[in-house]
Design an enzyme around this catalytic site. Structure first.
Site, mmCIF file in Angstrom:
data_model
loop_
_atom_site.group_PDB
_atom_site.id
_atom_site.type_symbol
_atom_site.label_atom_id
_atom_site.label_comp_id
_atom_site.label_asym_id
_atom_site.label_seq_id
_atom_site.Cartn_x
_atom_site.Cartn_y
_atom_site.Cartn_z
ATOM 1 N N SER A 1 -1.407 -0.045 4.395
ATOM 2 C CA SER A 1 0.107 -0.090 4.119
ATOM 3 C C SER A 1 0.395 0.223 2.707
ATOM 4 O O SER A 1 1.333 0.776 2.430
ATOM 5 C CB SER A 1 0.484 -1.364 4.675
ATOM 6 O OG SER A 1 -0.027 -2.369 3.974
ATOM 7 N N GLU A 2 -0.633 -0.459 1.833
ATOM 8 C CA GLU A 2 -0.338 -0.058 0.412
ATOM 9 C C GLU A 2 -1.822 0.276 -0.302
ATOM 10 O O GLU A 2 -2.759 -0.226 0.221
ATOM 11 C CB GLU A 2 0.077 -0.935 -0.348
ATOM 12 C CG GLU A 2 1.595 -0.975 -0.333
ATOM 13 C CD GLU A 2 2.285 -2.012 0.751
ATOM 14 O OE1 GLU A 2 3.384 -2.196 1.001
ATOM 15 O OE2 GLU A 2 1.529 -2.787 1.498
ATOM 16 N N THR A 3 -1.593 1.068 -1.234
ATOM 17 C CA THR A 3 -2.649 1.379 -2.387
ATOM 18 C C THR A 3 -2.438 1.331 -3.476
ATOM 19 O O THR A 3 -1.388 1.977 -3.630
ATOM 20 C CB THR A 3 -3.436 2.744 -1.890
ATOM 21 O OG1 THR A 3 -4.026 2.909 -0.395
ATOM 22 C CG2 THR A 3 -4.522 3.092 -2.580
#
Length: 287
Positions: free
Chosen positions: A44-46
């Site tokens: 979902s996020e990096t």
């Protein structure tokens, strides 16, 4: 080569919570390369750690598979815990597009660290597409007005009637994808105990296991409407339906509709390390 860690956030149990990939030194990567790496990790996020431009300890940029976010909760907390593992810290100041975010850490002797972060105080307004959102979720809201809160990302807090209704949500992602720049944060609870689910095709996330940037706005929303006291900590469970249970706490201090501070806390645990072999990729350069 770019070293990274995978951190499971808002849990003290590996392979639970919400994972984030943290590139520990992203110096030399372009914005396009960061976005491509966020697609590559398929989380979902990096996040990408960079030297600060101001007085903070580090600067962090946050990408979903589809866009860059000015601020987010679980990625920043996970990044802070990753950096605290590299070098023992009691505090960390992180520069984001929404300003500096302060973290404090608590160690319990195990693999997990608990971090507390001061979030940007959100703004809010009635959500202009509440009817379309209700159509996409397949249920009517349990409150007469649905509010959108912004502290970087825009979270629409959608109240449902009970846990059964929350767990039974099967949103029509085709409808939700027509709603730009928002996540649908569906919630239910009483007192200090709350459950939530989050859906956001607009941010490239079908469902999120823990949405730390929505936890603070939920504490604000509940205090605004007299459902909890200002300064009282609430607990939010999310990710249950995904098999990735997460636990967040949130506190909002203020009076009436004026809020002075918002804090969100939770544990995180490092579950993986590696490196991306992308030296010499065309288009690289200073971020």
């Amino acid at each position: 080569m770019y070293q990274y860690m995978i951190v499971d956030v808002f849990t003290d149990t590996p392979l639970a919570g919400n994972p984030v990939a943290v590139l520990l030194d992203a110096t030399g990567l372009s914005t396009d390369q960061m976005q491509s790496l966020a697609v590559e990790t398929n989380l979902s996020e990096t996040t990408f750690v960079l030297p600060p431009q101001g007085t903070a300890d580090v600067r962090v940029r946050i990408f979903t598979p589809t866009r860059e976010l000015p601020f987010a909760g679980h990625p920043t907390l996970g990044t802070a815990v990753a950096l605290a593992h590299l070098r023992e810290r009691r505090t960390l100041v992180m520069e984001t597009m929404m300003g500096d975010v302060e973290f404090t850490f608590q160690r319990d002797g195990g693999r997990a660290l608990t971090a507390r972060m001061r979030q940007p105080v959100p703004t809010w307004e009635p959500y202009e597409h509440a009817a379309t959102l209700a159509e996409g979720l397949g249920v009517a809201p349990a409150e007469p007005v649905v509010y959108a809160y912004r502290n970087g990302p825009r979270h629409v807090l959608f109240p449902v009637r009970d846990i059964e209704e929350l767990s039974g949500l099967r949103p029509d992602l085709r409808v939700l994808s027509t709603l730009p720049d928002m996540s649908a944060f569906c919630f239910v609870g009483v007192g200090t105990h709350w459950r939530a689910r989050m859906f956001s095709p607009a941010y490239g996330v079908v469902e999120d296991a823990a949405t730390g940037s929505a936890a603070g706005p939920l504490a604000v929303h509940l205090a605004r409407h007299g459902r909890t006291d200002h300064g009282r900590q609430i607990e939010i469970r999310q990710g249950v339906e995904m098999g990735r249970p997460s636990t967040m706490t949130a506190t909002a201090w203020g009076q009436g509709d004026r809020f002075d501070a918002v804090e969100v806390a939770g544990a995180a645990v490092v579950v993986g390390r590696g490196e991306f072999l992308i030296d010499g990729v065309e288009g690289g350069g200073p971020a």
